[in-house]
Design an enzyme around this catalytic site. Structure first.
Site, short mmCIF file in Angstrom:
data_model
loop_
_atom_site.label_atom_id
_atom_site.label_comp_id
_atom_site.label_asym_id
_atom_site.label_seq_id
_atom_site.Cartn_x
_atom_site.Cartn_y
_atom_site.Cartn_z
N HIS A 298 0.71 5.14 1.46
CA HIS A 298 -0.06 5.94 2.42
C HIS A 298 0.54 7.34 2.48
O HIS A 298 1.76 7.49 2.56
CB HIS A 298 -0.01 5.28 3.80
CG HIS A 298 -0.82 6.02 4.81
ND1 HIS A 298 -2.20 5.93 4.88
CD2 HIS A 298 -0.45 6.89 5.78
CE1 HIS A 298 -2.63 6.71 5.85
NE2 HIS A 298 -1.59 7.31 6.41
N SER B 205 4.56 6.93 2.63
CA SER B 205 5.15 5.64 3.02
C SER B 205 4.58 4.54 2.14
O SER B 205 3.37 4.47 1.92
CB SER B 205 4.81 5.29 4.48
OG SER B 205 5.18 6.33 5.36
N THR C 95 -0.93 -5.46 6.57
CA THR C 95 -1.19 -6.49 7.57
C THR C 95 -2.57 -6.21 8.16
O THR C 95 -3.25 -5.27 7.74
CB THR C 95 -0.13 -6.46 8.69
OG1 THR C 95 -0.24 -5.19 9.36
CG2 THR C 95 1.28 -6.65 8.16
N GLU D 181 -3.27 -4.85 10.82
CA GLU D 181 -3.33 -3.54 11.50
C GLU D 181 -3.39 -2.43 10.45
O GLU D 181 -2.47 -2.32 9.62
CB GLU D 181 -2.10 -3.35 12.40
CG GLU D 181 -2.21 -2.13 13.28
CD GLU D 181 -0.87 -1.74 13.89
OE1 GLU D 181 -0.74 -0.57 14.28
OE2 GLU D 181 0.03 -2.59 13.95
N ASN E 243 0.84 -1.20 0.00
CA ASN E 243 0.00 0.00 0.00
C ASN E 243 0.88 1.24 0.00
O ASN E 243 2.02 1.21 0.46
CB ASN E 243 -0.89 0.00 1.25
CG ASN E 243 -1.89 1.15 1.25
OD1 ASN E 243 -2.43 1.52 0.21
ND2 ASN E 243 -2.13 1.73 2.42
C1 GRF Z 1 -2.82 8.68 -2.55
O1 GRF Z 1 -2.57 9.84 -1.82
C2 GRF Z 1 -2.51 7.47 -1.71
O2 GRF Z 1 -1.46 7.67 -0.84
C3 GRF Z 1 -3.79 7.28 -0.94
O3 GRF Z 1 -4.80 7.59 -1.86
C4 GRF Z 1 -4.29 8.51 -2.83
C5 GRF Z 1 -4.55 7.89 -4.17
O4 GRF Z 1 -4.21 8.74 -5.21
N1 GRF Z 1 -3.85 5.95 -0.40
P1 GRF Z 1 -4.30 8.22 -6.70
O5 GRF Z 1 -5.70 7.59 -6.89
O6 GRF Z 1 -3.22 7.22 -6.94
O7 GRF Z 1 -4.14 9.44 -7.54
#
Ligand code: GRF
Length: 211
Positions: free
Chosen positions: A114, A141, A146, A148, A112
Site C-alpha cells: 500500500h 507499507s 484482513t 479491514e 498487500n
Molecule cells: C502501487 O503503488 C501499490 O502500492 C498500489 O498500486 C500500485 C501498483 O503499482 N497498491 P504496480 O501495478 O505494481 O506498478
C-alpha cells in the site's frame, strides 16, 4: 530437513505490474526463492499480463463484467486462485476488495503493498492526501490482508521525505521505488520463515533400527 521448494505464489494485479516485475526479476536473479504460479488480473488490458507472459508465467483474466453478479465474479476469482494452490497470495496493485470468504480461505497468506505509511492514508489517492495534510514523511507499507481495508498487521515499511517541490506524481515515483525494495524482501522473509517453521515441525530422523 527444511523444504527447498520455492514459495508458490499467485499474484493478483489490475494495472502496470511494476511490483510484479520486480518479483519476477528477483526470482530470475535468484534473490527471491519463489515461483509465480499464475498472475491473475481483473483488467484484460493490464500491462502486468504482458510482463507475466514475457516471464512465461500463466496470465489469466477474471473480469467483473464477465459474470452476472459480484458474488459470481468473486467465486470465479477464488476458484482460479485455489486452482494454483498458492502458499502466498500477493496483491500487487489489485484494485478489488477481496470478500471475507476469500480472506478466510487464505487466512494469514494474503499480502498487500500500500502506498502510504499505514495506518495513515488507507484507501485511494494516498500521495495527494499526504501532500494536502502537510505531511513531511510519506512511504509504503507491506501488510497482511484482513477484513479491514488496508488495516491488517504491518509487515514492513519504508519512508520517503516530502519536499515543498513535490507533486503527487513525484511522490508516487519515489514511493514506488521503495515499494519495489520492500515487497520482495518481505516475501523472501516469509519464504524463509516458512522453511524454518517447517524444519521445526519435522520429526527428528529415526536412528536406523538394529538388525
Ligand atoms: C502501487 O503503488 C501499490 O502500492 C498500489 O498500486 C500500485 C501498483 O503499482 N497498491 P504496480 O501495478 O505494481 O506498478
Amino acid at each position: 530437513m527444511a523444504s527447498a521448494a520455492p514459495l508458490n505464489i499467485v499474484a493478483l494485479i489490475s494495472g502496470d505490474g511494476s511490483n510484479l516485475q520486480v518479483l519476477l526479476d528477483n526470482i530470475a536473479g535468484g534473490v527471491l526463492s519463489a515461483r509465480v504460479a499464475a498472475v491473475i488480473s481483473d483488467q484484460s488490458q493490464a500491462f502486468g499480463l504482458q510482463r507475466a507472459a514475457r516471464a512465461k508465467v500463466p496470465a489469466l483474466v477474471v473480469e467483473r463484467r464477465s459474470y452476472p453478479s459480484v458474488a459470481a465474479f468473486q467465486t470465479a476469482l477464488l476458484r482460479q486462485v485455489e486452482a494454483f494452490t498458492p502458499e502466498l497470495v500477493v496483491l500487487a496493485g489489485f484494485m478489488q476488495i477481496l470478500p471475507a470468504r476469500f480472506i478466510a480461505r487464505f487466512a494469514g497468506r494474503v499480502m498487500n503493498i500500500h502506498p502510504s505509511l499505514l495506518p495513515k492514508f488507507k484507501g485511494l489517492n494516498t500521495h495527494q492526501r499526504a501532500l494536502n495534510a502537510g505531511e513531511t514523511r510519506h512511504g509504503a507499507s507491506v501488510h497482511w490482508v484482513t477484513a479491514e481495508l488496508d488495516g491488517g498487521p504491518i509487515i514492513a515499511q519504508a519512508e520517503v521525505g516530502i519536499t515543498p517541490a513535490d507533486t503527487a506524481e513525484t511522490l508516487r515515483q519515489r514511493v514506488l521505488a521503495q515499494e519495489h525494495r520492500i515487497y520482495s524482501r518481505a516475501i523472501q522473509r516469509f519464504a524463509q520463515n516458512r522453511r524454518a517453521a517447517c524444519a521445526q515441525t519435522m520429526p527428528m530422523p529415526m536412528s536406523p533400527s538394529s538388525p
